[in-house]
Design a protein around this motif. Structure first.
Motif, PDB file in Angstrom:
ATOM      1  N   UNK A 232       0.848  -1.027  -0.012  1.00 65.36           N
ATOM      2  CA  UNK A 232      -0.133   0.032  -0.146  1.00 65.36           C
ATOM      3  C   UNK A 232       0.931   1.202  -0.001  1.00 65.36           C
ATOM      4  N   UNK A 233       2.055   1.187  -0.507  1.00 64.56           N
ATOM      5  CA  UNK A 233       2.868   2.442  -0.470  1.00 64.56           C
ATOM      6  C   UNK A 233       2.578   3.123  -2.001  1.00 64.56           C
ATOM      7  N   UNK A 234       2.480   4.499  -1.997  1.00 60.27           N
ATOM      8  CA  UNK A 234       2.014   4.916  -3.225  1.00 60.27           C
ATOM      9  C   UNK A 234       2.816   4.940  -4.398  1.00 60.27           C
ATOM     10  N   UNK A 235       4.325   4.743  -4.193  1.00 59.84           N
ATOM     11  CA  UNK A 235       5.376   4.632  -5.089  1.00 59.84           C
ATOM     12  C   UNK A 235       6.290   3.340  -5.226  1.00 59.84           C
ATOM     13  N   UNK A 236       5.306   2.418  -4.922  1.00 60.55           N
ATOM     14  CA  UNK A 236       5.988   1.211  -4.859  1.00 60.55           C
ATOM     15  C   UNK A 236       6.001   0.714  -6.580  1.00 60.55           C
ATOM     16  N   UNK A 237       5.439   1.262  -7.409  1.00 60.86           N
ATOM     17  CA  UNK A 237       5.147   1.049  -8.557  1.00 60.86           C
ATOM     18  C   UNK A 237       6.421   1.674  -9.330  1.00 60.86           C
ATOM     19  N   UNK A 238       6.956   2.849  -8.726  1.00 60.71           N
ATOM     20  CA  UNK A 238       8.105   3.498  -9.481  1.00 60.71           C
ATOM     21  C   UNK A 238       9.282   2.662  -9.049  1.00 60.71           C
ATOM     22  N   UNK A 239       9.527   1.943  -8.020  1.00 57.54           N
ATOM     23  CA  UNK A 239      10.504   1.068  -7.798  1.00 57.54           C
ATOM     24  C   UNK A 239      10.387  -0.300  -8.593  1.00 57.54           C
ATOM     25  N   UNK A 240       9.267  -0.948  -8.724  1.00 54.33           N
ATOM     26  CA  UNK A 240       9.182  -1.846  -9.697  1.00 54.33           C
ATOM     27  C   UNK A 240       9.567  -1.338 -11.070  1.00 54.33           C
ATOM     28  N   UNK A 241       9.496  -0.167 -11.478  1.00 53.99           N
ATOM     29  CA  UNK A 241       9.938   0.152 -12.865  1.00 53.99           C
ATOM     30  C   UNK A 241      10.997   0.384 -13.117  1.00 53.99           C
ATOM     31  N   UNK A 458      16.968   0.407  -4.818  1.00 55.57           N
ATOM     32  CA  UNK A 458      15.882  -0.568  -5.227  1.00 55.57           C
ATOM     33  C   UNK A 458      16.700  -1.861  -5.743  1.00 55.57           C
ATOM     34  N   UNK A 459      17.659  -1.737  -6.351  1.00 52.67           N
ATOM     35  CA  UNK A 459      18.303  -2.929  -7.089  1.00 52.67           C
ATOM     36  C   UNK A 459      18.766  -3.871  -5.733  1.00 52.67           C
ATOM     37  N   UNK A 460      19.462  -3.240  -4.901  1.00 48.16           N
ATOM     38  CA  UNK A 460      20.121  -4.227  -3.785  1.00 48.16           C
ATOM     39  C   UNK A 460      19.211  -4.562  -2.939  1.00 48.16           C
ATOM     40  N   UNK A 461      18.056  -3.734  -2.553  1.00 53.41           N
ATOM     41  CA  UNK A 461      16.795  -4.061  -1.806  1.00 53.41           C
ATOM     42  C   UNK A 461      16.018  -5.303  -2.282  1.00 53.41           C
ATOM     43  N   UNK A 462      15.897  -5.401  -3.735  1.00 56.29           N
ATOM     44  CA  UNK A 462      15.194  -6.195  -3.977  1.00 56.29           C
ATOM     45  C   UNK A 462      15.933  -7.696  -3.993  1.00 56.29           C
ATOM     46  N   UNK A 463      17.083  -7.767  -3.949  1.00 56.08           N
ATOM     47  CA  UNK A 463      17.799  -9.050  -3.818  1.00 56.08           C
ATOM     48  C   UNK A 463      18.502  -9.708  -2.579  1.00 56.08           C
ATOM     49  N   UNK A 464      18.411  -8.567  -1.646  1.00 57.15           N
ATOM     50  CA  UNK A 464      19.043  -8.896  -0.362  1.00 57.15           C
ATOM     51  C   UNK A 464      18.177  -9.698   0.704  1.00 57.15           C
ATOM     52  N   UNK A 465      18.392 -10.412   1.407  1.00 56.63           N
ATOM     53  CA  UNK A 465      17.524 -11.157   2.310  1.00 56.63           C
ATOM     54  C   UNK A 465      16.869 -10.128   3.245  1.00 56.63           C
ATOM     55  N   UNK A 466      15.671 -10.379   3.898  1.00 55.25           N
ATOM     56  CA  UNK A 466      14.646  -9.693   4.924  1.00 55.25           C
ATOM     57  C   UNK A 466      15.510 -10.077   6.233  1.00 55.25           C
ATOM     58  N   UNK A 467      15.574  -8.706   6.877  1.00 53.60           N
ATOM     59  CA  UNK A 467      14.946  -7.618   6.917  1.00 53.60           C
ATOM     60  C   UNK A 467      15.780  -6.690   6.193  1.00 53.60           C
ATOM     61  N   UNK A 468      16.876  -6.859   5.659  1.00 54.54           N
ATOM     62  CA  UNK A 468      17.655  -5.778   5.211  1.00 54.54           C
ATOM     63  C   UNK A 468      17.089  -5.462   3.796  1.00 54.54           C
ATOM     64  N   UNK A 469      16.549  -6.157   2.970  1.00 55.68           N
ATOM     65  CA  UNK A 469      15.810  -5.842   1.701  1.00 55.68           C
ATOM     66  C   UNK A 469      14.574  -4.718   2.252  1.00 55.68           C
ATOM     67  N   UNK A 470      13.999  -5.155   3.134  1.00 53.25           N
ATOM     68  CA  UNK A 470      12.529  -4.235   3.514  1.00 53.25           C
ATOM     69  C   UNK A 470      13.465  -2.935   3.898  1.00 53.25           C
ATOM     70  N   UNK A 471      14.371  -2.763   4.643  1.00 56.22           N
ATOM     71  CA  UNK A 471      14.811  -1.328   5.062  1.00 56.22           C
ATOM     72  C   UNK A 471      15.354  -0.556   3.943  1.00 56.22           C
ATOM     73  N   UNK A 472      16.001  -1.306   2.995  1.00 56.10           N
ATOM     74  CA  UNK A 472      16.509  -0.687   1.953  1.00 56.10           C
ATOM     75  C   UNK A 472      15.672  -0.193   0.857  1.00 56.10           C
ATOM     76  N   UNK A 473      14.340  -1.054   0.832  1.00 54.05           N
ATOM     77  CA  UNK A 473      13.327  -0.656  -0.090  1.00 54.05           C
ATOM     78  C   UNK A 473      12.566   0.418   0.619  1.00 54.05           C
ATOM     79  N   UNK A 474      12.484   0.435   1.833  1.00 51.86           N
ATOM     80  CA  UNK A 474      11.631   1.797   2.480  1.00 51.86           C
ATOM     81  C   UNK A 474      12.565   2.895   2.349  1.00 51.86           C
ATOM     82  N   UNK A 475      13.624   3.038   2.548  1.00 51.02           N
ATOM     83  CA  UNK A 475      14.702   4.081   2.229  1.00 51.02           C
ATOM     84  C   UNK A 475      14.473   4.647   0.871  1.00 51.02           C
ATOM     85  N   UNK A 476      14.530   3.664  -0.046  1.00 53.12           N
ATOM     86  CA  UNK A 476      14.547   4.236  -1.404  1.00 53.12           C
ATOM     87  C   UNK A 476      12.805   4.753  -1.724  1.00 53.12           C
ATOM     88  N   UNK A 477      11.711   4.486  -1.292  1.00 50.97           N
ATOM     89  CA  UNK A 477      10.471   4.844  -1.172  1.00 50.97           C
ATOM     90  C   UNK A 477      10.565   6.276  -0.625  1.00 50.97           C
TER      91      UNK A 477
END
Length: 809
Positions: A232-241, A458-477
């Protein structure tokens, strides 16, 4: 290479393809001329034109053969809109939306009840685009299973041949489908959940191994990880792109902002990002390779560090392009970087123009339809402009002081941004009819933030294990959110975008010469005069009819109505086409691009005939993006469209006005109909008659037989018209014989969608018009239809006058 591109571009303007025999003959003579050129040395005055012409002919022949090969697959006409069963694999990253999902399907086998296996049909499409709806039309969404790339399915579908809206200056969906090798589109038919009912739609295998399926499956897993980390994050689609190149999750409202501020090219796996990621790995390999002596490896003695870095960069680009699903824009960047890498390995990097030209040729050889894409011209033009404007600066010895080096780098970056902004102005106006005034400022903020912060996170966060991936993706967002807030502010500024009518090709040439003059070396005389050549392009206004004349454009919006009526100084939009979803409608997809391309920035009147979606679906988008002086509708006063209008007036019979010698009059509904509850919206359609001194047109909305009869008996003399917009798209409830006798038109226009589910126009109604000797045009066959009301009536059909060999006519 320029001749090769020229020949390919010429082919893409043709209405039909040359036969194989003629192409073989052209190839034979081209090879004969090539032998003569190699045997007899020609001077520069003859040799260069001869080589250019020869390359153009070969490019034309190559693109023709390429088109013949891909057009060989075609859905047989008799199987359009028929239920058939396909067996195959999910061939793309599925796009899921509120009503269902869309995906490409690689066909392995085709079956039909009562016929059996159809796979022996040689022309059957090997790949189709499917939509699987579940929540639409009261269906049960539980019937739709979320598909995954690589799965093998059996699906019951209805297909149709490639067909899209065809409008002046609009997006060519049919060319895009051809470029994607999608030779049919369709929908999955839902199974009936009844005892003993056959279940056609079922999964046959969890995964079918192939390189493409592995890539698409990997992309799906990365996308799922991003969504799991950012629900439910509004710009998750930008990170997917940015990670997998799928831009479909970004709402149209966000795209509007990104394009207004000129950073749309950043919100994807763009050439800039591929180059950046490849460059970062190449730089890392270069550094480690040069310092490998400290580890006792002595790698530079085995392979030069430059070659190792070039190889690493090219391989990284290949991986990142695979993440983008080998999309065509990403392929272009991969080819460019691969050419540079090969040039470094072979020691042929001395001439950058040769490298750029070779890349240009390879791109059009790999994809001749690339010349139809604005991104193709923009990407190569941007690189060429940078090389032209900064030529020779790469040989300047950098100063030793760090502060001086930083100032030199800042100056170089500023010069590059200035050159790109100014240099791309003519091409941007030619392709889009607008330029972003604040693009330099927005890009100065967005390029470093997106390229060096958000994308790596976003690239590193999408391949790293949780919870590190979640932190990196949230920072990118967080960074994307902050950037979006700034861009929303910039986009809302009144001077954010300069718009004008799309210029002619010759105005583009004139402006380009002026820009080259402006960006020439400092010693070039009077460089500032180059800006004068750009003024006609920037100040061009849209064409208008003369006084006492009228121009009507019936846009191709699918199953719906939308007509633009223009006099010398006024414009009226009658209906706005269908709404296609929560974030898509004909207003944003067809009407607004057409208005902007024409340089039309305001409307005097927008008339919505009635509340049905196929007439009012695009109204809110129009009101949001174009000033409308008056909205005239038959809608209820609590309608969102009425509430959004700056000034609203109900259309009532008897209303009349004159614009520039053209008379407008509303013939129905009567005022009393608004007080009655027995009428459905069709019966309350605004009927508008428009007349010049010599000709007239009747716009009848969706009135039905009862309203036609009322008009015949109340105002028969006012119904006579030369052109009739067929009531209710030619349905069986309208266009009665008495009505056609009274109107007695020369021409009838049917605004209908291709193979629409209502089967409009009804065959018996369509034939009725022919029986009365009325010429019939329909937008699903003609595309947009334009009519000039002058001394005589002049009609033009977009698909006829702009015919291309890929059109299904």
């Amino acid at each position: 290479m320029l001749g090769l591109v020229f020949g390919v571009a010429i082919l893409q303007q043709q209405a039909s393809l040359f036969s194989y025999h003629l192409l073989l003959l052209m190839t034979f003579f081209s090879l004969l001329v090539l032998i003569l050129l190699c045997t007899f040395k020609l001077g520069p005055g003859l040799g260069l034109p001869a080589r250019f012409t020869l390359a153009a002919v070969l490019g034309f022949v190559w693109a023709s053969g390429y088109a013949h090969f891909y057009l060989r697959e075609e859905l047989p006409k008799k199987w359009e809109n028929q239920d058939i069963v396909l067996i195959g694999t999910i061939d793309s990253l599925p796009f899921r939306f509120e009503q269902g999902q869309r995906f490409n399907f690689a066909v392995e086998q085709v079956r039909a009840d009562g016929v059996g296996d159809l796979s022996s049909i040689a022309a059957w499409p090997s790949k189709v685009a499917l939509s699987w709806y579940g929540a639409d039309r009261g269906s049960d969404m539980r019937q739709v299973t979320a598909v995954q790339p690589g799965e093998r399915w059996q699906l019951r579908v209805r297909l149709k041949r490639p067909h899209g809206n065809a409008n002046p200056l609009g997006f060519d969906y049919e060319a895009w489908l051809l470029e994607q090798d999608l030779r049919a589109t369709g929908t999955v038919r839902l199974d009936k959940y009844e005892p003993d009912a056959v279940l056609y739609n079922r999964k046959l295998a969890d995964f079918v191994w192939s390189v493409g399926n592995v890539i698409e499956s990997s992309r799906a897993k990365l996308r799922d990880r991003i969504h799991a980390a950012l629900p439910n994050h509004p710009y998750a689609g930008v990170l997917v792109a940015l990670v997998v190149g799928d831009q479909r999750e970004i709402p149209q409202t966000d795209w509007t902002v990104f394009n207004r501020v000129g950073i749309g090219h950043l919100i994807s796996i763009s050439g800039l990002h591929i180059t950046m990621v490849a460059g970062m790995l190449a730089g890392l390999v270069f550094y480690c390779w040069r310092h490998s002596f400290f580890l006792g490896l002595e790698l530079p003695l085995r392979l030069p560090a430059q070659k190792a870095a070039a190889l690493a960069g090219a391989l990284m680009a290949l991986v990142y392009v695979a993440l983008a699903g080998f999309g065509l824009p990403a392929q272009r960047t991969l080819i460019m970087l691969s050419v540079v890498a090969v040039a470094i390995w072979t020691g042929r990097i001395s001439s950058f123009s040769a490298v750029l030209s070779l890349t240009l040729g390879l791109v059009v050889l790999a994809d001749p339809w690339a010349v139809l894409s604005p991104g193709f011209w923009l990407s190569f033009a941007a690189v060429a402009i940078i090389v032209f404007a900064t030529g020779g600066q790469g040989h300047i010895k950098p100063p030793e002081q760090r502060s001086a080096r930083m100032m030199l780098g800042l100056r170089s970056a500023s010069l590059t941004q200035y050159a790109v902004t100014i240099g791309m102005l003519p091409l941007t106006m030619f392709l889009f009819g607008q330029i972003s005034i604040i693009s330099p400022l927005a890009n100065a903020i967005a390029i470093p933030l997106i390229s060096f912060v958000v994308t790596p996170l976003a690239l590193v966060g999408s391949i790293m294990p949780a919870p590190l991936s979640v932190w990196l993706l949230k920072i990118a967002h967080v960074f994307v959110d902050i950037l979006a807030q700034s861009l929303n502010y910039f986009s809302a500024l009144p001077f954010a975008v300069w718009t004008a009518a799309m210029p002619s090709f010759w105005l583009l040439v004139l402006a380009t010469l002026g820009i080259l003059w402006l960006l020439a070396p400092k010693a070039w005389p009077l460089r500032g005069l180059g800006l004068i050549c750009c003024l006609p392009l920037l100040l061009q206004t849209s064409q208008r009819p003369a006084d006492d004349e009228l121009q009507v454009t019936a846009l191709d919006v699918g199953q719906g109505m939308a007509l633009l009526l223009e006099t010398a100084h006024h414009r009226l939009l009658y209906d706005t086409g269908p709404g296609l979803g929560a974030d898509s409608d004909s207003g944003s997809r067809v009407i607004l691009p057409y208005l902007h391309a024409r340089g039309i920035n305001e409307l005097d009147v927008m008339m919505i005939s009635h509340n049905d979606n196929d007439h009012s679906g695009g109204a809110l988008s129009i009101l949001k993006h174009v000033p409308v002086t008056l909205s005239s509708t038959s809608l209820s006063l609590d309608s969102p469209i009425v509430q959004a209008a700056s000034q609203h007036r109900r259309c009532v019979a008897g209303q009349a006005w004159d614009w520039d010698g053209v008379h407008f009059e509303v013939l129905q509904p009567g005022a009393a109909s608004y007080e009655s509850t027995k009428w459905k919206p069709n019966a309350r359609s605004c009927v508008l008659r428009v007349s010049t001194k010599l000709h007239s047109m009747l716009l009848a909305g969706d009135i039905e037989a009862i309203q036609e009869d009322e008009l015949i008996h109340s105002i028969p003399l006012k119904l006579k018209a030369d052109i009739l917009l067929a009531p209710h798209h030619g349905s069986g409830t309208s266009s009665t014989e008495p009505f056609l006798k009274v109107v007695h038109p020369e021409l009838a226009i049917f605004q209908v969608g291709y193979l629409n589910r209502y089967h409009h126009p009804k065959p018996e109604v369509f034939q009725r018009y022919a029986d009365f000797g009325i010429k019939r045009l329909r937008t699903d066959e003609s595309g947009a239809i334009s009519i000039q009301f002058g001394a005589s009536l002049k009609t033009s059909q977009f698909r006829q006058e702009n015919a291309r060999y890929w059109f299904d006519r």
